[in-house]
Design a protein around this motif. Structure first.
Motif, short mmCIF file in Angstrom:
data_model
loop_
_atom_site.label_atom_id
_atom_site.label_comp_id
_atom_site.label_asym_id
_atom_site.label_seq_id
_atom_site.Cartn_x
_atom_site.Cartn_y
_atom_site.Cartn_z
N LEU A 161 -1.76 -9.34 -2.35
CA LEU A 161 -1.02 -8.16 -1.88
C LEU A 161 -1.83 -6.89 -2.09
O LEU A 161 -1.89 -6.03 -1.21
CB LEU A 161 0.32 -8.07 -2.62
N VAL A 162 -2.41 -6.77 -3.28
CA VAL A 162 -3.25 -5.60 -3.53
C VAL A 162 -4.44 -5.57 -2.57
O VAL A 162 -4.80 -4.52 -2.01
CB VAL A 162 -3.73 -5.59 -4.99
N LEU A 163 -5.03 -6.74 -2.34
CA LEU A 163 -6.17 -6.81 -1.42
C LEU A 163 -5.75 -6.46 0.00
O LEU A 163 -6.44 -5.69 0.71
CB LEU A 163 -6.76 -8.22 -1.46
N VAL A 164 -4.61 -6.99 0.45
CA VAL A 164 -4.12 -6.69 1.80
C VAL A 164 -3.80 -5.21 1.94
O VAL A 164 -4.11 -4.57 2.96
CB VAL A 164 -2.89 -7.56 2.12
N ALA A 165 -3.16 -4.63 0.89
CA ALA A 165 -2.85 -3.20 0.95
C ALA A 165 -4.12 -2.36 1.05
O ALA A 165 -4.20 -1.41 1.83
CB ALA A 165 -2.04 -2.80 -0.29
N GLY A 166 -5.14 -2.72 0.26
CA GLY A 166 -6.39 -1.97 0.32
C GLY A 166 -7.08 -2.11 1.66
O GLY A 166 -7.56 -1.12 2.24
N VAL A 167 -7.14 -3.34 2.17
CA VAL A 167 -7.79 -3.56 3.47
C VAL A 167 -7.03 -2.83 4.58
O VAL A 167 -7.63 -2.19 5.46
CB VAL A 167 -7.89 -5.07 3.76
N THR A 168 -5.70 -2.93 4.55
CA THR A 168 -4.90 -2.24 5.57
C THR A 168 -5.08 -0.73 5.49
O THR A 168 -5.19 -0.05 6.52
CB THR A 168 -3.41 -2.58 5.39
N LEU A 209 5.61 -7.40 4.96
CA LEU A 209 5.53 -8.62 5.76
C LEU A 209 4.74 -9.71 5.05
O LEU A 209 5.13 -10.88 5.04
CB LEU A 209 4.89 -8.30 7.12
N CYS A 210 3.62 -9.32 4.42
CA CYS A 210 2.83 -10.30 3.66
C CYS A 210 3.64 -10.83 2.48
O CYS A 210 3.53 -12.02 2.13
CB CYS A 210 1.54 -9.66 3.17
N LEU A 211 4.44 -9.95 1.87
CA LEU A 211 5.28 -10.40 0.75
C LEU A 211 6.31 -11.42 1.22
O LEU A 211 6.54 -12.44 0.54
CB LEU A 211 5.97 -9.19 0.12
N VAL A 212 6.92 -11.17 2.37
CA VAL A 212 7.91 -12.11 2.90
C VAL A 212 7.24 -13.44 3.26
O VAL A 212 7.72 -14.52 2.88
CB VAL A 212 8.62 -11.51 4.12
N VAL A 213 6.11 -13.36 3.99
CA VAL A 213 5.42 -14.59 4.39
C VAL A 213 4.89 -15.32 3.16
O VAL A 213 5.03 -16.55 3.04
CB VAL A 213 4.27 -14.25 5.37
N GLY A 214 4.28 -14.57 2.22
CA GLY A 214 3.78 -15.21 1.01
C GLY A 214 4.88 -15.80 0.17
O GLY A 214 4.72 -16.89 -0.43
N GLY A 215 6.02 -15.11 0.09
CA GLY A 215 7.14 -15.65 -0.67
C GLY A 215 7.65 -16.95 -0.07
O GLY A 215 7.93 -17.92 -0.79
N ALA A 216 7.78 -16.97 1.26
CA ALA A 216 8.25 -18.20 1.92
C ALA A 216 7.24 -19.34 1.73
O ALA A 216 7.61 -20.48 1.44
CB ALA A 216 8.47 -17.94 3.41
N THR A 217 5.95 -19.01 1.86
CA THR A 217 4.92 -20.03 1.67
C THR A 217 4.90 -20.53 0.22
O THR A 217 4.79 -21.74 -0.04
CB THR A 217 3.54 -19.47 2.06
N ARG A 240 3.32 4.16 6.42
CA ARG A 240 4.26 3.21 7.01
C ARG A 240 3.57 1.90 7.39
O ARG A 240 4.15 0.82 7.19
CB ARG A 240 4.92 3.84 8.25
N VAL A 241 2.35 1.98 7.92
CA VAL A 241 1.64 0.75 8.30
C VAL A 241 1.30 -0.08 7.06
O VAL A 241 1.49 -1.30 7.04
CB VAL A 241 0.37 1.11 9.10
N VAL A 242 0.78 0.58 6.01
CA VAL A 242 0.43 -0.15 4.79
C VAL A 242 1.67 -0.78 4.17
O VAL A 242 1.67 -1.96 3.79
CB VAL A 242 -0.27 0.80 3.79
N THR A 243 2.75 -0.01 4.07
CA THR A 243 3.97 -0.55 3.48
C THR A 243 4.54 -1.70 4.30
O THR A 243 4.96 -2.73 3.76
CB THR A 243 5.02 0.56 3.35
N SER A 244 4.56 -1.54 5.63
CA SER A 244 5.07 -2.61 6.48
C SER A 244 4.23 -3.87 6.36
O SER A 244 4.77 -4.99 6.28
CB SER A 244 5.12 -2.14 7.94
N THR A 245 2.91 -3.71 6.33
CA THR A 245 2.03 -4.87 6.20
C THR A 245 2.25 -5.58 4.87
O THR A 245 2.33 -6.81 4.80
CB THR A 245 0.57 -4.44 6.33
N VAL A 246 2.34 -4.79 3.78
CA VAL A 246 2.56 -5.39 2.46
C VAL A 246 3.91 -6.12 2.41
O VAL A 246 4.01 -7.23 1.87
CB VAL A 246 2.48 -4.30 1.37
#
Length: 523
Positions: free
Chosen positions: A207-214, A23-31, A15-21
């Motif tokens: 995203l892959v990097l964030v998922a791995g780090v998380t 959120l990063c997807l939403v923030v990255g998409g907006a950016t 759940r933490v990895v999925t939620s982080t990915v």
């Protein structure tokens, strides 16, 4: 899907990895959207400025050439050709197209004759709204358009573009003509596509990097929690010596130390409670056994006094009768205490056989008839159409039914005690119903407590010890059955015994309802 949802609910890490990915997807998409929009606006704005400058230069150069035309030249068609030909040639070299419209005032449109344009260009590329704007003399204007071509070979790239409109006056006829310059945005489109692909590639990599780090970070926190869960499960299963391995001095290490201290304290207290429980059971058992000998002696003396009571004066005779009654009750209490001690020690065993509950109920009704008549009540048995069979210990089942019927007689207040039986493929059941004082809300769960009485001031006319329903409940649990109570103040009470047809099979329902049909709804 069910297994996936179960794993999702149980895994904090997932759940933490999925939620982080996400959120990063939403923030990255907006950016990314903001960056693409800003890049597009910048590229288009820069292209518009350059296009306007080029179109202005072309128009100025065309006007300059027309200013050198002689006043005696009246060939308007040749002059238009001399005007548009150099512009088309430069456009072919520079990558833009041009359209020369008929003179202002002729409502023939761009599709009529007299229109000069770049080869293979579709004049419909000029927006009709812009063409209508230049049906009269107007200043230079521009707008976006979609450039369309005809034929496989074209001197301008099709696709989105910019069209700039300017007007010139032809000396040969003195009329005003409109020049439409069409500049493609293919370079900007290619640049924007390159930027988009770069951003998408970078976003996917991030995203892959964030998922791995998380995943790695949460693993450092979740793994100690999982080890603590496994140790807690083993502690709950009885392995009280289990402890967590402590490494480091961080918060998780201190949590492990606190967990181990808690486990040690629980182990010590559980062992103390087990020892106290063992001593208590041994005390009850020893006292019960030790009382057997003096009770036997007192029983013999009491029997002698009871048999000779006719020779005594009335007061002494009454005392002999009371002594006999209390000795009977005391002997029953000792027997119940011994039985309770067996349950507490886990030494109670079943002598199971096929039992017909109908036969058991009739035996109990016969043995309690005298007590019922003395209380002014009757025991009524409603026999079922088929036998109520169950694998059970006949002695224990008969004791359960006797306790239920005796308790109902004691509280019937002169009303009938009704016994009903029923069976199906999985279970057999019986209910004992009385119409006496009933139970208050919440007392249906307390009637099976040891020595519990709804009214402490009420006398036990049946000679009970206060352990009958507790023993009945233990006997029922030993069979894997249910013993439940329902009651309502002033409406009586009903007890339901449900036993599985096959010993060891779990119960899912009862053939008889717990709430009697004659109970008034809402009272």
């Amino acid at each position: 899907m069910r297994r996936f949802l179960t794993a999702w609910r149980r895994s904090i890490q997932a759940r933490v990895v999925t939620s982080t990915v996400l959120l990063c997807l939403v923030v990255g998409g907006a950016t990314g959207w903001f960056l693409l929009r800003t890049t597009r606006d910048g590229l288009v704005e820069q292209r518009v400025e350059r296009v306007l400058a080029e179109a202005s230069a072309e128009t100025a150069q065309a006007r300059n050439r027309l200013s050198f035309a002689t006043g005696t030249d009246v060939d308007a068609s040749g002059q238009r050709d001399d005007l548009i030909a150099p512009i088309i040639a430069r456009g072919a070299a520079s990558g833009f197209a041009v359209v020369l419209s008929p003179p202002v005032g002729e409502r023939t449109g761009l599709r009529a004759g007299g229109v000069r344009f770049t080869q293979n260009l579709d004049v419909a590329s000029v927006p009709p709204s812009l063409a209508r704007q230049f049906d009269r003399v107007a200043p230079t204007a521009w707008t976006f358009t979609e450039i369309r071509t005809r034929g496989p070979v074209s001197r301008v790239d099709p696709g989105p573009g910019i069209v700039v409109a300017s007007q010139v006056t032809l000396p040969a006829d003195g009329r005003t003509y409109t020049l439409y310059y069409l500049y493609p945005l293919s370079e900007q489109e290619a640049t924007l596509g390159l930027v988009s692909r770069a951003l998408l590639g970078a976003a996917a990599f991030l995203l892959v990097l964030v998922a791995g780090v998380t995943w790695l970070i949460t693993r450092q926190v979740v793994n100690p929690i999982r080890r603590a869960r496994r140790v807690a499960e083993r502690l709950a299963s009885g392995h009280l010596q289990e402890r967590l391995r402590v490494t480091g001095e961080d918060d998780l290490a201190r949590l492990a130390v606190s967990f181990n201290q808690m486990a040690s304290n629980l182990q010590r207290q559980i062992r103390q409670l087990e020892e106290l429980s063992r001593l208590q059971r041994r005390f009850v058992s020893d006292v019960s056994h030790e009382l057997r000998t003096p009770l036997t002696t007192v029983r013999m003396a009491g029997d002698v006094l009871h048999d000779a009571r006719d020779e005594f004066d009335p007061v002494t005779a009454r005392a002999a009768e009371l002594l006999q009654t209390e000795l009977d009750r005391f002997e029953g209490l000792l027997g119940d205490l011994l039985e309770i001690s067996r349950f507490d020690a886990g030494a109670a065993v079943l002598d199971a056989d096929d039992v017909n509950l109908v036969d058991v109920v009739h035996r109990v009704a016969d043995t309690t008839r005298v007590m019922a008549e003395r209380r002014g009540t009757r025991v009524v048995v409603h026999e079922p159409d088929q036998p109520c069979l169950a694998q059970a210990d006949a002695r224990r089942v008969e004791r359960i039914v006797r306790n239920l019927v005796s308790n109902a007689i004691d509280h019937a207040e002169g009303g009938d005690v009704i016994i009903r039986l029923a069976a199906d493929q999985e279970a057999s059941a019986l209910t004992v119903r009385d119409h006496g004082v009933g139970l208050k809300p919440g007392e249906s769960a307390m009637v099976f407590n040891r020595f519990w009485r709804a009214d402490p001031a009420r006398a036990r006319t049946s000679g009970g010890t206060g352990l009958g329903l507790s023993i009945a409940l233990e006997d029922t649990h030993l069979h894997g059955g249910w013993l439940q109570a329902w009651g309502r103040r002033g409406a009586g009470a009903q007890f339901r015994l449900t036993l599985p047809r096959t010993l060891g099979r779990p119960l899912r329902h009862s053939p008889l309802p717990l709430v009697p049909e004659d109970a008034e709804v809402g009272t």
